[in-house]
Design a protein around this motif. Structure first.
Motif, mmCIF file in Angstrom:
data_model
loop_
_atom_site.group_PDB
_atom_site.id
_atom_site.type_symbol
_atom_site.label_atom_id
_atom_site.label_comp_id
_atom_site.label_asym_id
_atom_site.label_seq_id
_atom_site.Cartn_x
_atom_site.Cartn_y
_atom_site.Cartn_z
ATOM 1 N N THR A 135 -2.473 1.004 -14.491
ATOM 2 C CA THR A 135 -2.347 0.699 -15.923
ATOM 3 C C THR A 135 -1.497 1.727 -16.650
ATOM 4 O O THR A 135 -1.247 1.592 -17.834
ATOM 5 N N GLY A 136 -1.081 2.782 -15.923
ATOM 6 C CA GLY A 136 -0.254 3.820 -16.522
ATOM 7 C C GLY A 136 -1.035 5.006 -17.059
ATOM 8 O O GLY A 136 -0.465 5.949 -17.599
ATOM 9 N N GLU A 137 -2.345 4.970 -16.905
ATOM 10 C CA GLU A 137 -3.196 6.059 -17.394
ATOM 11 C C GLU A 137 -3.213 7.209 -16.393
ATOM 12 O O GLU A 137 -3.172 6.979 -15.184
ATOM 13 N N PRO A 138 -3.285 8.457 -16.880
ATOM 14 C CA PRO A 138 -3.405 9.591 -15.959
ATOM 15 C C PRO A 138 -4.614 9.405 -15.042
ATOM 16 O O PRO A 138 -5.669 8.923 -15.468
ATOM 17 N N TYR A 139 -4.436 9.743 -13.774
ATOM 18 C CA TYR A 139 -5.481 9.488 -12.789
ATOM 19 C C TYR A 139 -5.408 10.547 -11.706
ATOM 20 O O TYR A 139 -4.347 10.812 -11.144
ATOM 21 N N VAL A 140 -6.547 11.142 -11.425
ATOM 22 C CA VAL A 140 -6.634 12.098 -10.328
ATOM 23 C C VAL A 140 -7.306 11.373 -9.171
ATOM 24 O O VAL A 140 -8.497 11.042 -9.240
ATOM 25 N N ALA A 141 -6.544 11.098 -8.153
ATOM 26 C CA ALA A 141 -7.054 10.355 -7.004
ATOM 27 C C ALA A 141 -7.992 11.225 -6.182
ATOM 28 O O ALA A 141 -7.731 12.412 -5.964
ATOM 29 N N GLY A 142 -9.065 10.615 -5.729
ATOM 30 C CA GLY A 142 -10.020 11.291 -4.865
ATOM 31 C C GLY A 142 -9.897 10.770 -3.444
ATOM 32 O O GLY A 142 -9.088 9.876 -3.159
ATOM 33 N N PRO A 143 -10.705 11.297 -2.536
ATOM 34 C CA PRO A 143 -10.618 10.893 -1.132
ATOM 35 C C PRO A 143 -10.714 9.385 -0.918
ATOM 36 O O PRO A 143 -9.995 8.836 -0.082
ATOM 37 N N ALA A 144 -11.573 8.706 -1.646
ATOM 38 C CA ALA A 144 -11.742 7.264 -1.454
ATOM 39 C C ALA A 144 -10.487 6.481 -1.847
ATOM 40 O O ALA A 144 -10.229 5.409 -1.301
ATOM 41 N N ASP A 145 -9.689 7.025 -2.768
ATOM 42 C CA ASP A 145 -8.463 6.342 -3.194
ATOM 43 C C ASP A 145 -7.413 6.297 -2.097
ATOM 44 O O ASP A 145 -6.528 5.443 -2.122
ATOM 45 N N TRP A 146 -7.497 7.196 -1.161
ATOM 46 C CA TRP A 146 -6.487 7.283 -0.110
ATOM 47 C C TRP A 146 -6.876 6.510 1.136
ATOM 48 O O TRP A 146 -6.061 6.337 2.044
ATOM 49 N N SER A 148 0.831 -1.205 0.000
ATOM 50 C CA SER A 148 0.000 0.000 0.000
ATOM 51 C C SER A 148 0.865 1.256 0.000
ATOM 52 O O SER A 148 0.532 2.250 -0.654
ATOM 53 N N ALA A 149 1.977 1.213 0.736
ATOM 54 C CA ALA A 149 2.891 2.364 0.759
ATOM 55 C C ALA A 149 3.510 2.576 -0.625
ATOM 56 O O ALA A 149 3.578 3.716 -1.117
#
Length: 156
Positions: free
Chosen positions: A59-70, A44-45
């Protein structure tokens, strides 16, 4: 033989890098399930660090992480891994002192001033509610290991 092996590139399972930590049979028996769950939390780290550094998903695609991703990295690190690592560290510092290690040796190992090492060691050795639950866990394991840990062979 080095207990840590890194495989990178096309021979890695996912094409990036595999980090393998090998344990002896006695070490594996002493750790039990803790080895696998701690490896999961360490993953996870790594996952969070890669996402923070690249802004890309697995997968290497651009991604904007949201609160749930953290959520998972936060709980795995803050609630699970870090307290256990602190318990291991504190148990090791205590064992270092009880085996005759000097404050100067500890300062060198911690890469801090002697006074800082002495303060930290005293907090561990004489602090309130010591040893902590995580120090006891580091030495004796969880309920599944009770009575099974063999500390007689220092080579393991």
């Amino acid at each position: 033989m080095d207990p840590i092996h890194v495989t990178a590139g096309s021979t890695a399972r996912m094409g990036g890098v595999d980090v393998t930590i090998s344990l002896t049979p006695a070490q594996a028996a002493a750790l039990g399930a803790d080895a696998a769950v701690m490896a999961d939390w360490l993953h996870s780290a790594f996952y969070a660090m890669a996402l923070l550094r690249t802004g890309r998903d697995s997968t290497g695609e651009p991604y904007v992480a949201g609160p749930a991703d953290w959520y998972t990295p936060i709980t795995d690190l803050d609630h699970r891994l870090i307290p256990r690592l602190e318990g291991v560290r504190d148990a090791v510092v205590s064992s270092h002192a009880h085996s005759g290690g000097t404050v100067q040796d500890l300062a060198l190992a911690m890469d801090v001033k002697r006074s800082t090492a002495q303060y930290r060691r005293e907090a561990i050795l004489r602090g309130k509610d010591r040893p902590t639950a995580w120090e006891r866990w580091a030495v004796g394991g969880g309920p599944e290991n009770k009575g099974q840990v063999d500390n007689t062979d220092p080579q393991d």
